[in-house]
Structures are given as structure tokens and as C-alpha cells.
Scaffold this active site. Structure first.
Site, short mmCIF file in Angstrom:
data_model
loop_
_atom_site.label_atom_id
_atom_site.label_comp_id
_atom_site.label_asym_id
_atom_site.label_seq_id
_atom_site.Cartn_x
_atom_site.Cartn_y
_atom_site.Cartn_z
CE LYS A 1 2.96 22.17 31.36
NZ LYS A 1 2.03 21.90 32.47
CG ASP B 1 -0.74 38.36 39.65
OD1 ASP B 1 -1.22 37.22 39.62
OD2 ASP B 1 -0.15 38.88 38.67
N1 PHE Z 1 -2.10 22.99 32.77
C1 PHE Z 1 -2.50 21.65 33.13
C2 PHE Z 1 -1.56 21.10 34.20
O1 PHE Z 1 -0.50 21.63 34.45
C3 PHE Z 1 -2.43 20.79 31.93
C4 PHE Z 1 -3.69 20.25 31.34
C5 PHE Z 1 -4.95 20.59 31.76
C6 PHE Z 1 -3.54 19.33 30.36
C7 PHE Z 1 -6.03 20.01 31.21
C8 PHE Z 1 -4.62 18.72 29.79
C9 PHE Z 1 -5.87 19.09 30.22
O2 PHE Z 1 -1.88 20.11 34.82
#
Ligand code: PHE
Length: 326
Positions: free
Chosen positions: A53, A182
Site C-alpha cells: 500500500k 456520509d
Molecule cells: N483500492 C484498491 C483496494 O483497496 C486497490 C487497487 C485497486 C489496487 C485496483 C490496484 C488496482 O483493493
């Protein structure tokens, strides 16, 4: 900050979150937790990828400053950092980023998913993520109430962002009774469009709805919040919904069926990987994403049969894949 949690099954993947934190250390804690969640998500989705991440921790109130040329410089720095990792980490969109940002990152590295389709990428991952959530909602409902139509149930959606707004619109189309919330009050207009009841996120958590659908940030399920839940089923896209693994036990004791978010929210990565790395079409990728419902059903049945929590059942699948490396 980039965290690579695991490359046991292949290159780590996980989105890039650009968000304000009251302390940068909170961003660090987030990137560590989120990258570990991506390891589980990729393993459960059957992908040959690990978890990582990226988090850019902005100071509170500074989000508006990161536009135009400054944003481009920031994205270039992110791209350089990803490139320096020699293919061990692939980034993508997350909270605070989207396809246009991925296109900018792509100027510095090829290790990035979800550029706009016009730019050769698979585009916005929110659509596939929402389709995965929909198939998970159907599976969880079928598990708890076999044969029940969604139109006979009530749902409370927390978070009407990229994914939550799509899920809310879909539930409205299914004829379900809907309560939504939200942190952004301007989204109340969506609730009005849908004929849904608008409440605060705190009220949504305790709302008297059959199914709670968390689609905002993580940590909303704790020992304390579990005690005041009004729902019987929880299934949503938010990453890291539990504040602590032990909360899965508390939910189980209360008879609340919780679908692990690591299974539910994998639609985005499944679609991005199958399209961009395996050359699948959008339709083929969608088929893969719809497999999330079946995968969740298997985990829920396993948990029921062995009298363990869904979290423990999902953990068993992850452990097996990481142990064998397959
Ligand atoms: N935001 C997505 C998740 O948490 C991450 C992601 C999506 C990474 C698409 C690569 C491609 O799963």
C-alpha cells in the site's frame, strides 16, 4: 510511505491513498494495516500477488493545496518511489486518487494499474469493486435468509464515495429499503434521489436495518460498537472494518454474520490484474469479479460447519496459500 507486506505469492499490489491525518504517524499505522489487508485480499482472490500500500499523509486542512502543478510533482515522486522498488510493488487508485492520477504516476513507472481506458489502462476500479460487493451481498443474504429477495430487506450504507454510491444506487434499483449516511453532508441529495433515509454515520451504525454495508474508512466495528448494532448481517467494501481481530468473536457471539472485507472488496484488484496483466476483456474480468459471491459463500459455509468465525475461515485460506506459496 510505501509498505510492502508480502511478496510470497508474487509482486505486492495495493492502492495509493492520499488523505489528511492528524499526525503522520496515523498514516504510517494505516499503511502498515492496509498493506497487510492487501496480502489477505490478494491471497483470497486467488491472485498471484502479495500485498502493499502507499499512503501520502497530508496535514489536516491541506488537501486543497495539492492540486495542479503541486499534485503533479507529488505524483511524480510517488512514481519514482514505486519505480525504485524494482517491480516488487504495483500501485493503483484508493481513497483520494483516481485514474487521472494513475496516468501521471505512469510517466515514471509501469508498475501502476487503472490508468484511464483511453490511456491504455483498465480505468476506474470502483465499478468492478461495487460489482464484487453486490455479489457478496447476494451471497451473504442467501446464507442468512435462503430464498429471500433483496426487496424484502432493509439496508444501511455507511459512506457514499466511489463504491458506496454505486452500491446504494444498485440497492435502490433492487427495491430494497435504504438508509444512507456520509461524513459529507452534500451527499444528502443522493439520498433524496433514491428515496432513502439520510442519517449520520453514527446513527447508520446502530440503525434498525437487516444488513449493514460499510463503504467508508476502516475500524468502525469494535467491541463497543458491536454491542449497539441493529443489523444481522454486515457486508461492505470498507477495508479493515474490524478495529481488532477479536471483534470477529464479539460479532459471532451476538449472532451477527460478518462477511470479511478482504473477500468482499477484491473486485477492483481482480479486474485490474485480469485485464491489465492477463489481457482479459472487461466482460471476462466482470465474470471473475462475480466469483466473489461464490468464494464468500464457501467461507461462510466453512465457518458455519466448523463453528468458527468467518474471519478465522478466511484466515485459514490465506495461511494455506502463504504456507504453500501457491
Ligand atoms: N483500492 C484498491 C483496494 O483497496 C486497490 C487497487 C485497486 C489496487 C485496483 C490496484 C488496482 O483493493
Amino acid at each position: 510511505m510505501i509498505s510492502i507486506d508480502s511478496t510470497r505469492l508474487g509482486p505486492a499490489l495495493g492502492g495509493c491513498r492520499i488523505k489528511a491525518y492528524s499526525r503522520w504517524q496515523d498514516g504510517l499505522a494505516d499503511v502498515l494495516r492496509l498493506s497487510a489487508a492487501m496480502t489477505e485480499k490478494a491471497a483470497l482472490a486467488g491472485l498471484e500477488h502479495g500485498g502493499g500500500k502507499a499512503v501520502v499523509a497530508l496535514t489536516e486542512g491541506s488537501s486543497a493545496d495539492w492540486t495542479g502543478a503541486r499534485r503533479s510533482e507529488l505524483l511524480a515522486d510517488i512514481g519514482d518511489l514505486v519505480e525504485d522498488l524494482d517491480g516488487r510493488y504495483w500501485t493503483g487508485p484508493d481513497i483520494g486518487t483516481g485514474p487521472a492520477d494513475m496516468a501521471e504516476i505512469h510517466r515514471r513507472t509501469r508498475q501502476v494499474f487503472c490508468r484511464p481506458e483511453s490511456d491504455g489502462g483498465s480505468g476506474d476500479s470502483s465499478g468492478p469493486t461495487a460489482i464484487g460487493v453486490q455479489s457478496a451481498i447476494r451471497a451473504a443474504v442467501e446464507h442468512r435468509w435462503p430464498g429471500r429477495e433483496l426487496s424484502t430487506l432493509s439496508f444501511a450504507v455507511i459512506g457514499l464515495g466511489h463504491v458506496g454510491s454505486l452500491v446504494g444506487a444498485w440497492l435502490t434499483g433492487e427495491g430494497a429499503r435504504l438508509t444512507v449516511s456520509d461524513v459529507d453532508p452534500s451527499l444528502k441529495t443522493l439520498a433524496q434521489q433514491w428515496g432513502a433515509q439520510w442519517v449520520t454515520p453514527e446513527q447508520a451504525l446502530t440503525a434498525d436495518a437487516d444488513v449493514l454495508v460499510p463503504c467508508a474508512t476502516g475500524g468502525i466495528l469494535s467491541a463497543a460498537s458491536t454491542a449497539s448494532l441493529g443489523c444481522s448481517v454486515i457486508v461492505g467494501a470498507a477495508n479493515n472494518q474490524l478495529d481488532h481481530p477479536a471483534t470477529a468473536e464479539r460479532l459471532h457471539e451476538r449472532g451477527v454474520l460478518w462477511a470479511p472485507d478482504s473477500v468482499v472488496s477484491a473486485g477492483g484488484i481482480i479486474a485490474a490484474v485480469t485485464r491489465e496483466l492477463h489481457g482479459a476483456t472487461a466482460a471476462e474480468a466482470e465474470q471473475q469479479v462475480r466469483g466473489i459471491g461464490g468464494r464468500l459463500a464457501t467461507i461462510l459455509e466453512d465457518a458455519r460447519a466448523r463453528r468458527i468465525t468467518p474471519l478465522a475461515a478466511a484466515g485459514g485460506v490465506v495461511d494455506l496459500r502463504l504456507r504453500t506459496g501457491r
